[in-house]
Design a protein around this motif. Structure first.
Motif, PDB file in Angstrom:
ATOM      1  N   MET A  66       0.819  -1.210   0.000  1.00  0.00           N
ATOM      2  CA  MET A  66       0.000   0.000   0.000  1.00  0.00           C
ATOM      3  C   MET A  66       0.860   1.270   0.000  1.00  0.00           C
ATOM      4  SD  MET A  66      -2.895  -1.222  -0.497  1.00  0.00           S
ATOM      5  CE  MET A  66      -3.753   0.327  -0.522  1.00  0.00           C
ATOM      6  N   LEU A  67       1.972   1.262   0.701  1.00  0.00           N
ATOM      7  CA  LEU A  67       2.853   2.435   0.680  1.00  0.00           C
ATOM      8  C   LEU A  67       3.457   2.633  -0.708  1.00  0.00           C
ATOM      9  CD1 LEU A  67       4.619   2.069   4.138  1.00  0.00           C
ATOM     10  CD2 LEU A  67       3.021   3.880   3.459  1.00  0.00           C
ATOM     11  N   ARG A  68       3.855   1.541  -1.346  1.00  0.00           N
ATOM     12  CA  ARG A  68       4.383   1.639  -2.713  1.00  0.00           C
ATOM     13  C   ARG A  68       3.318   2.175  -3.665  1.00  0.00           C
ATOM     14  NH1 ARG A  68       7.786  -4.028  -2.901  1.00  0.00           N
ATOM     15  NH2 ARG A  68       9.768  -3.105  -2.265  1.00  0.00           N
ATOM     16  N   LEU A  69       2.116   1.637  -3.563  1.00  0.00           N
ATOM     17  CA  LEU A  69       1.034   2.097  -4.441  1.00  0.00           C
ATOM     18  C   LEU A  69       0.721   3.568  -4.211  1.00  0.00           C
ATOM     19  CD1 LEU A  69      -1.410  -0.945  -4.348  1.00  0.00           C
ATOM     20  CD2 LEU A  69       0.060  -0.221  -6.251  1.00  0.00           C
ATOM     21  N   GLU A  70       0.733   3.991  -2.973  1.00  0.00           N
ATOM     22  CA  GLU A  70       0.457   5.399  -2.675  1.00  0.00           C
ATOM     23  C   GLU A  70       1.528   6.300  -3.285  1.00  0.00           C
ATOM     24  OE1 GLU A  70      -1.073   8.979  -1.458  1.00  0.00           O
ATOM     25  OE2 GLU A  70      -2.015   7.038  -1.751  1.00  0.00           O
ATOM     26  N   ARG A  71       2.766   5.894  -3.203  1.00  0.00           N
ATOM     27  CA  ARG A  71       3.838   6.702  -3.815  1.00  0.00           C
ATOM     28  C   ARG A  71       3.698   6.735  -5.331  1.00  0.00           C
ATOM     29  NH1 ARG A  71       9.324   5.967  -0.231  1.00  0.00           N
ATOM     30  NH2 ARG A  71       8.391   6.701   1.701  1.00  0.00           N
ATOM     31  N   CYS A  72       3.328   5.604  -5.921  1.00  0.00           N
ATOM     32  CA  CYS A  72       3.091   5.569  -7.371  1.00  0.00           C
ATOM     33  C   CYS A  72       1.927   6.479  -7.741  1.00  0.00           C
ATOM     34  CB  CYS A  72       2.813   4.146  -7.840  1.00  0.00           C
ATOM     35  SG  CYS A  72       4.243   3.043  -7.769  1.00  0.00           S
ATOM     36  N   ARG A  73       0.847   6.409  -6.972  1.00  0.00           N
ATOM     37  CA  ARG A  73      -0.328   7.246  -7.230  1.00  0.00           C
ATOM     38  C   ARG A  73       0.052   8.726  -7.178  1.00  0.00           C
ATOM     39  NH1 ARG A  73      -3.751  10.617  -5.066  1.00  0.00           N
ATOM     40  NH2 ARG A  73      -2.533  10.585  -3.168  1.00  0.00           N
ATOM     41  N   ARG A  74       0.811   9.075  -6.174  1.00  0.00           N
ATOM     42  CA  ARG A  74       1.261  10.466  -6.023  1.00  0.00           C
ATOM     43  C   ARG A  74       2.073  10.907  -7.241  1.00  0.00           C
ATOM     44  NH1 ARG A  74       5.650  10.488  -1.959  1.00  0.00           N
ATOM     45  NH2 ARG A  74       6.756   9.884  -3.838  1.00  0.00           N
ATOM     46  N   ASP A  75       2.993  10.050  -7.689  1.00  0.00           N
ATOM     47  CA  ASP A  75       3.830  10.391  -8.842  1.00  0.00           C
ATOM     48  C   ASP A  75       3.019  10.448 -10.139  1.00  0.00           C
ATOM     49  OD1 ASP A  75       5.967  10.516  -7.123  1.00  0.00           O
ATOM     50  OD2 ASP A  75       7.017   8.776  -7.971  1.00  0.00           O
ATOM     51  N   LEU A  76       2.044   9.563 -10.277  1.00  0.00           N
ATOM     52  CA  LEU A  76       1.212   9.577 -11.487  1.00  0.00           C
ATOM     53  C   LEU A  76       0.400  10.863 -11.600  1.00  0.00           C
ATOM     54  CD1 LEU A  76       0.002   5.884 -11.422  1.00  0.00           C
ATOM     55  CD2 LEU A  76       1.462   6.927 -13.180  1.00  0.00           C
ATOM     56  N   LEU A  77       0.055  11.449 -10.477  1.00  0.00           N
ATOM     57  CA  LEU A  77      -0.717  12.690 -10.485  1.00  0.00           C
ATOM     58  C   LEU A  77       0.162  13.946 -10.517  1.00  0.00           C
ATOM     59  CD1 LEU A  77      -3.504  11.762  -7.919  1.00  0.00           C
ATOM     60  CD2 LEU A  77      -3.742  12.018 -10.404  1.00  0.00           C
ATOM     61  N   ASP A  78       1.458  13.772 -10.407  1.00  0.00           N
ATOM     62  CA  ASP A  78       2.380  14.904 -10.381  1.00  0.00           C
ATOM     63  C   ASP A  78       2.611  15.416 -11.801  1.00  0.00           C
ATOM     64  OD1 ASP A  78       4.537  16.674 -10.210  1.00  0.00           O
ATOM     65  OD2 ASP A  78       5.635  15.434  -8.788  1.00  0.00           O
ATOM     66  N   PRO A  79       2.194  16.647 -12.102  1.00  0.00           N
ATOM     67  CA  PRO A  79       2.368  17.184 -13.455  1.00  0.00           C
ATOM     68  C   PRO A  79       3.828  17.222 -13.901  1.00  0.00           C
ATOM     69  CG  PRO A  79       0.973  18.633 -12.131  1.00  0.00           C
ATOM     70  CD  PRO A  79       1.517  17.587 -11.212  1.00  0.00           C
ATOM     71  N   ALA A  80       4.749  17.332 -12.973  1.00  0.00           N
ATOM     72  CA  ALA A  80       6.166  17.379 -13.323  1.00  0.00           C
ATOM     73  C   ALA A  80       6.669  16.020 -13.827  1.00  0.00           C
ATOM     74  CB  ALA A  80       6.992  17.821 -12.115  1.00  0.00           C
ATOM     75  N   LEU A  81       5.908  14.946 -13.565  1.00  0.00           N
ATOM     76  CA  LEU A  81       6.339  13.609 -13.963  1.00  0.00           C
ATOM     77  C   LEU A  81       5.514  13.042 -15.117  1.00  0.00           C
ATOM     78  CD1 LEU A  81       6.918  12.101 -10.400  1.00  0.00           C
ATOM     79  CD2 LEU A  81       8.622  13.059 -11.966  1.00  0.00           C
ATOM     80  N   THR A  82       4.792  13.891 -15.799  1.00  0.00           N
ATOM     81  CA  THR A  82       3.928  13.451 -16.906  1.00  0.00           C
ATOM     82  C   THR A  82       4.713  12.686 -17.967  1.00  0.00           C
ATOM     83  OG1 THR A  82       2.442  15.300 -16.521  1.00  0.00           O
ATOM     84  CG2 THR A  82       2.309  14.247 -18.666  1.00  0.00           C
ATOM     85  N   GLY A  83       5.933  13.083 -18.245  1.00  0.00           N
ATOM     86  CA  GLY A  83       6.729  12.433 -19.277  1.00  0.00           C
ATOM     87  C   GLY A  83       7.414  11.150 -18.839  1.00  0.00           C
ATOM     88  N   VAL A  84       7.336  10.830 -17.554  1.00  0.00           N
ATOM     89  CA  VAL A  84       7.978   9.615 -17.049  1.00  0.00           C
ATOM     90  C   VAL A  84       7.032   8.435 -17.309  1.00  0.00           C
ATOM     91  CG1 VAL A  84       8.876   8.432 -14.997  1.00  0.00           C
ATOM     92  CG2 VAL A  84       9.199  10.903 -15.259  1.00  0.00           C
ATOM     93  N   PRO A  85       7.526   7.402 -18.004  1.00  0.00           N
ATOM     94  CA  PRO A  85       6.660   6.245 -18.270  1.00  0.00           C
ATOM     95  C   PRO A  85       6.144   5.606 -16.978  1.00  0.00           C
ATOM     96  CG  PRO A  85       8.661   6.123 -19.592  1.00  0.00           C
ATOM     97  CD  PRO A  85       8.851   7.248 -18.616  1.00  0.00           C
ATOM     98  N   ILE A  86       4.941   5.078 -17.041  1.00  0.00           N
ATOM     99  CA  ILE A  86       4.308   4.469 -15.872  1.00  0.00           C
ATOM    100  C   ILE A  86       5.168   3.362 -15.292  1.00  0.00           C
ATOM    101  CG2 ILE A  86       2.318   3.092 -15.127  1.00  0.00           C
ATOM    102  CD1 ILE A  86       0.613   4.838 -17.054  1.00  0.00           C
ATOM    103  N   TYR A  87       5.739   2.526 -16.164  1.00  0.00           N
ATOM    104  CA  TYR A  87       6.541   1.419 -15.634  1.00  0.00           C
ATOM    105  C   TYR A  87       7.789   1.912 -14.906  1.00  0.00           C
ATOM    106  CZ  TYR A  87       9.592   1.721 -19.783  1.00  0.00           C
ATOM    107  OH  TYR A  87      10.458   2.134 -20.756  1.00  0.00           O
ATOM    108  N   HIS A  88       8.316   3.082 -15.286  1.00  0.00           N
ATOM    109  CA  HIS A  88       9.460   3.657 -14.556  1.00  0.00           C
ATOM    110  C   HIS A  88       9.029   4.091 -13.162  1.00  0.00           C
ATOM    111  CE1 HIS A  88      12.552   4.746 -17.907  1.00  0.00           C
ATOM    112  NE2 HIS A  88      11.992   3.573 -18.109  1.00  0.00           N
ATOM    113  N   ILE A  89       7.845   4.661 -13.078  1.00  0.00           N
ATOM    114  CA  ILE A  89       7.330   5.085 -11.776  1.00  0.00           C
ATOM    115  C   ILE A  89       7.171   3.868 -10.868  1.00  0.00           C
ATOM    116  CG2 ILE A  89       5.276   6.000 -10.604  1.00  0.00           C
ATOM    117  CD1 ILE A  89       5.105   8.053 -12.927  1.00  0.00           C
ATOM    118  N   ALA A  90       6.596   2.798 -11.400  1.00  0.00           N
ATOM    119  CA  ALA A  90       6.417   1.579 -10.601  1.00  0.00           C
ATOM    120  C   ALA A  90       7.768   1.045 -10.139  1.00  0.00           C
ATOM    121  CB  ALA A  90       5.662   0.531 -11.407  1.00  0.00           C
TER     122      ALA A  90
END
Length: 131
Positions: A66-90
């Protein structure tokens, strides 16, 4: 020493150990090998004792997930990370398998990571209060 004093001292020690373990987990979420065995070894406790410390709430594995998912969720919503692929965030948060990530993310939030990112759901509920 009275039994009450012994109980209180034991409770204080358990709380302190649980606090150290929580801090260790949060500080090592990016390690894909973080699991109950690794947490126990790093904190000089047995896996059984570790699980006992988490009785009555989320398990150690659930907390890590759950902590990992929350950090991923936060990064997915961060406009500064829009260009970062989802799999990189995970992967940045210790989740190596895309299909697993998508499945557990959807189970936790009701949306796939891609849907969340595309919709940019502001104010989307956080799980940190549940950990």
């Amino acid at each position: 020493m009275s039994s009450v004093t012994t109980y209180i001292m034991g409770d204080v020690r358990r709380r302190a150990l649980r606090g150290r373990i929580n801090a260790y987990i949060e500080g090592n979420l990016d390690d894909p090998d973080l699991d109950p065995r690794a947490v126990a070894a790093a904190n000089n406790v047995s896996v059984r004792e570790l699980h006992r410390l988490f009785e009555g709430g989320r398990t150690v594995s659930e907390m890590i997930k759950m902590l990992r998912l929350e950090r991923c969720r936060r990064d997915l919503l961060d406009p500064a990370l829009t260009g970062v692929p989802i799999y990189h965030i995970a992967r940045r948060h210790g989740i190596l398998h895309n299909s697993y990530f998508s499945r557990v993310f959807k189970a936790a939030y009701g949306l796939t990571p891609r849907q969340l990112r595309r919709g940019g759901v502001a104010g989307f509920p956080s799980t940190t209060a549940l950990c």
